[in-house]
Design a protein around this motif. Sequence first.
Motif, PDB file in Angstrom:
ATOM      1  N   PHE A 214      16.631  -3.429   5.253  1.00  0.00           N
ATOM      2  CA  PHE A 214      17.533  -2.275   5.328  1.00  0.00           C
ATOM      3  C   PHE A 214      16.854  -0.957   5.000  1.00  0.00           C
ATOM      4  CE2 PHE A 214      18.432  -3.777   0.952  1.00  0.00           C
ATOM      5  CZ  PHE A 214      18.342  -2.603   0.228  1.00  0.00           C
ATOM      6  N   ASP A 215      15.551  -0.975   4.737  1.00  0.00           N
ATOM      7  CA  ASP A 215      14.867   0.308   4.554  1.00  0.00           C
ATOM      8  C   ASP A 215      13.408   0.189   4.973  1.00  0.00           C
ATOM      9  OD1 ASP A 215      13.367  -0.761   2.428  1.00  0.00           O
ATOM     10  OD2 ASP A 215      14.484   0.289   0.877  1.00  0.00           O
ATOM     11  N   SER A 216      12.732   1.327   4.975  1.00  0.00           N
ATOM     12  CA  SER A 216      11.317   1.356   5.363  1.00  0.00           C
ATOM     13  C   SER A 216      10.452   1.631   4.136  1.00  0.00           C
ATOM     14  CB  SER A 216      11.083   2.427   6.427  1.00  0.00           C
ATOM     15  OG  SER A 216      11.518   3.683   5.922  1.00  0.00           O
ATOM     16  N   GLY A 217      10.975   1.236   2.978  1.00  0.00           N
ATOM     17  CA  GLY A 217      10.243   1.467   1.736  1.00  0.00           C
ATOM     18  C   GLY A 217       9.735   0.188   1.112  1.00  0.00           C
ATOM     19  N   THR A 218       9.853  -0.910   1.853  1.00  0.00           N
ATOM     20  CA  THR A 218       9.554  -2.226   1.275  1.00  0.00           C
ATOM     21  C   THR A 218       8.485  -2.914   2.117  1.00  0.00           C
ATOM     22  OG1 THR A 218      11.871  -2.302   0.621  1.00  0.00           O
ATOM     23  CG2 THR A 218      10.631  -4.359   0.444  1.00  0.00           C
ATOM     24  N   PRO A 219       7.210  -2.599   1.861  1.00  0.00           N
ATOM     25  CA  PRO A 219       6.166  -3.198   2.685  1.00  0.00           C
ATOM     26  C   PRO A 219       6.074  -4.703   2.490  1.00  0.00           C
ATOM     27  CG  PRO A 219       5.208  -1.701   1.046  1.00  0.00           C
ATOM     28  CD  PRO A 219       6.690  -1.630   0.886  1.00  0.00           C
ATOM     29  N   LEU A 220       5.898  -5.375   3.604  1.00  0.00           N
ATOM     30  CA  LEU A 220       5.665  -6.815   3.582  1.00  0.00           C
ATOM     31  C   LEU A 220       4.161  -7.021   3.720  1.00  0.00           C
ATOM     32  CD1 LEU A 220       7.849  -9.460   5.116  1.00  0.00           C
ATOM     33  CD2 LEU A 220       5.411  -9.583   5.618  1.00  0.00           C
ATOM     34  N   THR A 221       3.579  -7.700   2.750  1.00  0.00           N
ATOM     35  CA  THR A 221       2.119  -7.837   2.698  1.00  0.00           C
ATOM     36  C   THR A 221       1.730  -9.307   2.820  1.00  0.00           C
ATOM     37  OG1 THR A 221       1.806  -8.257   0.323  1.00  0.00           O
ATOM     38  CG2 THR A 221       2.244  -5.973   0.977  1.00  0.00           C
ATOM     39  N   ALA A 222       0.413  -9.527   2.845  1.00  0.00           N
ATOM     40  CA  ALA A 222      -0.098 -10.897   2.997  1.00  0.00           C
ATOM     41  C   ALA A 222       0.460 -11.822   1.926  1.00  0.00           C
ATOM     42  CB  ALA A 222      -1.621 -10.888   2.945  1.00  0.00           C
ATOM     43  N   GLY A 223       0.634 -11.299   0.705  1.00  0.00           N
ATOM     44  CA  GLY A 223       1.050 -12.169  -0.390  1.00  0.00           C
ATOM     45  C   GLY A 223       2.492 -12.005  -0.817  1.00  0.00           C
ATOM     46  N   SER A 224       3.281 -11.278  -0.041  1.00  0.00           N
ATOM     47  CA  SER A 224       4.663 -11.003  -0.468  1.00  0.00           C
ATOM     48  C   SER A 224       5.470 -12.294  -0.636  1.00  0.00           C
ATOM     49  CB  SER A 224       5.367 -10.090   0.529  1.00  0.00           C
ATOM     50  OG  SER A 224       4.714  -8.844   0.591  1.00  0.00           O
TER      51      SER A 224
ATOM     52  N   ARG B  56       7.076  10.714   5.208  1.00  0.00           N
ATOM     53  CA  ARG B  56       5.642  10.499   4.989  1.00  0.00           C
ATOM     54  C   ARG B  56       5.432   9.120   4.403  1.00  0.00           C
ATOM     55  NH1 ARG B  56       3.433  14.702   0.854  1.00  0.00           N
ATOM     56  NH2 ARG B  56       5.374  14.037  -0.131  1.00  0.00           N
ATOM     57  N   LEU B  57       4.229   8.604   4.572  1.00  0.00           N
ATOM     58  CA  LEU B  57       3.867   7.399   3.849  1.00  0.00           C
ATOM     59  C   LEU B  57       3.273   7.824   2.514  1.00  0.00           C
ATOM     60  CD1 LEU B  57       2.432   5.298   6.781  1.00  0.00           C
ATOM     61  CD2 LEU B  57       4.459   4.770   5.408  1.00  0.00           C
ATOM     62  N   VAL B  58       3.852   7.329   1.437  1.00  0.00           N
ATOM     63  CA  VAL B  58       3.359   7.660   0.086  1.00  0.00           C
ATOM     64  C   VAL B  58       2.956   6.356  -0.604  1.00  0.00           C
ATOM     65  CG1 VAL B  58       4.869   9.680  -0.034  1.00  0.00           C
ATOM     66  CG2 VAL B  58       5.650   7.513  -1.023  1.00  0.00           C
ATOM     67  N   ASP B  59       2.144   6.466  -1.640  1.00  0.00           N
ATOM     68  CA  ASP B  59       1.723   5.269  -2.376  1.00  0.00           C
ATOM     69  C   ASP B  59       2.943   4.558  -2.954  1.00  0.00           C
ATOM     70  OD1 ASP B  59      -0.849   5.948  -1.786  1.00  0.00           O
ATOM     71  OD2 ASP B  59      -1.348   6.679  -3.808  1.00  0.00           O
ATOM     72  N   CYS B  60       2.896   3.233  -2.942  1.00  0.00           N
ATOM     73  CA  CYS B  60       4.022   2.440  -3.459  1.00  0.00           C
ATOM     74  C   CYS B  60       4.233   2.701  -4.952  1.00  0.00           C
ATOM     75  CB  CYS B  60       3.740   0.950  -3.264  1.00  0.00           C
ATOM     76  SG  CYS B  60       3.983   0.438  -1.563  1.00  0.00           S
ATOM     77  N   HIS B  61       5.491   2.764  -5.339  1.00  0.00           N
ATOM     78  CA  HIS B  61       5.836   2.860  -6.765  1.00  0.00           C
ATOM     79  C   HIS B  61       5.838   1.497  -7.437  1.00  0.00           C
ATOM     80  CE1 HIS B  61       7.667   6.635  -5.211  1.00  0.00           C
ATOM     81  NE2 HIS B  61       7.167   7.084  -6.345  1.00  0.00           N
ATOM     82  N   GLU B  62       6.167   0.483  -6.667  1.00  0.00           N
ATOM     83  CA  GLU B  62       6.349  -0.857  -7.237  1.00  0.00           C
ATOM     84  C   GLU B  62       4.994  -1.581  -7.186  1.00  0.00           C
ATOM     85  OE1 GLU B  62       6.762  -4.058  -8.581  1.00  0.00           O
ATOM     86  OE2 GLU B  62       6.969  -4.601  -6.446  1.00  0.00           O
TER      87      GLU B  62
ATOM     88  N   ARG C 155       0.835  -1.197   0.000  1.00  0.00           N
ATOM     89  CA  ARG C 155       0.000   0.000   0.000  1.00  0.00           C
ATOM     90  C   ARG C 155       0.872   1.250   0.000  1.00  0.00           C
ATOM     91  NH1 ARG C 155      -4.420  -3.318   3.517  1.00  0.00           N
ATOM     92  NH2 ARG C 155      -2.605  -4.656   3.731  1.00  0.00           N
ATOM     93  N   GLN C 156       1.694   1.400   1.038  1.00  0.00           N
ATOM     94  CA  GLN C 156       2.481   2.632   1.149  1.00  0.00           C
ATOM     95  C   GLN C 156       3.913   2.340   1.551  1.00  0.00           C
ATOM     96  OE1 GLN C 156      -0.275   4.791   3.875  1.00  0.00           O
ATOM     97  NE2 GLN C 156      -0.408   6.243   2.178  1.00  0.00           N
ATOM     98  N   GLU C 157       4.805   3.245   1.195  1.00  0.00           N
ATOM     99  CA  GLU C 157       6.207   3.160   1.593  1.00  0.00           C
ATOM    100  C   GLU C 157       6.595   4.463   2.275  1.00  0.00           C
ATOM    101  OE1 GLU C 157       7.350   3.086  -2.891  1.00  0.00           O
ATOM    102  OE2 GLU C 157       9.081   4.020  -1.901  1.00  0.00           O
TER     103      GLU C 157
END
Length: 350
Positions: free
Chosen positions: A123-133, A22-28, A15-17
């Motif tokens: 190593f960063d806070s831009g990589t959300p781990l989700t239910a299906g990751s 700030r939390l912004v919408d994911c680019h990936e 969802r967000q990175e």
Amino acid sequence: MKIFHNTHHAQHAGRQEMFRGRLVDCHEVPDRLRYVLDELQRRPVGQLLTPDAAADVNAAMARVHAPDYLAFLARAWNDWVALDPTNAERDALPSVWPLASKHAFRTDAPPLNFAARLGQYAFDSGTPLTAGSWAAAREGAACALAAAQAVLAGDRFALALTRPPGHHAGPNYLGGYCFINNAAVAAQALRDGGLQRVAVLDVDYHHGNGTQTIFYERNDVFTASIHGDPRTEYPFFLGHADERGAGAGEGYNLNLPLPRGTGFEVWWAALQNAMQAVSDFAPQALVVPLGLDTFEGDPISGFKLRSADYLKLGQAIAQLGLPTVLTFEGGYAVAEVGVNTVNVLEGLRG
Ligand code: OKS
Ligand code: ZN
């Protein structure tokens, strides 16, 4: 050309990175891969396949990633939701890290707390781990393994068309939108299939820090990367020109950092240098982590390649004359990623 695509990729939809506080919408996003599939419908330059379900992808991942890291990833979502059932509505993002030396990681006293464990392996806070990751990343490794096996069986080119990407994932860490290093899985599978020397030529805008680290002390896998200068560009802490490998691997890593704003001509000259180094290594196969974020319209990157330049990139890769696995990496000008990717594939055909 066989194109192994990841039918589970959309299960990973962060969802967000975290970006600049700030939390912004994911680019990936899943649309990245959908645009490539759409363009492949218009220009069918390859044969769309899915990996053989019987292949031992767990073993292939364990050749390049630590067992405790893989075990963490496999159950991370369950552990996250077990903390608090309402966590299922949110992705897990790390917020605390064991910093080298000052705040060292104690292997004799590993943390039990989930936030600490996520920080241990990220190593960063831009990589959300989700239910299906995990499901998506694991199937991506299966695509990379299948592509390597196609090349081992005699195919000239094969593509692992998958997301999340992989080249930032290291032996025991995730980051930069990456969980499993698909390019490293492919390179190691080529080695395990009997090839003595394999080269990796990373053309993503960002330094392939994970791939570099996985092979840094080895002389059987030569790694080269052309990327934005880490003094100003992500992933920042690795990717400098003086990182040339260590121990037996000394001289078997090549970094060609270029300033933000670099256009095609200067980038092309660096590509020629990287290709010469690859040829000098005399590999029996090549792996190309293919990022399309070198594109002038990329929202988070700084090179200035145009769509037509990707045809030339494909032609250049083909001129190396090597059996080649490509893995799909970055590229966030979502609508153009399809055209640019398929341009590379068209270029491969000469
Ligand atoms: C800061 C920006 C993160 C950039 C990640 C880049 C991912 C990529 N949170 N790697 O090749 O495209
Ligand atoms: Zn990238």
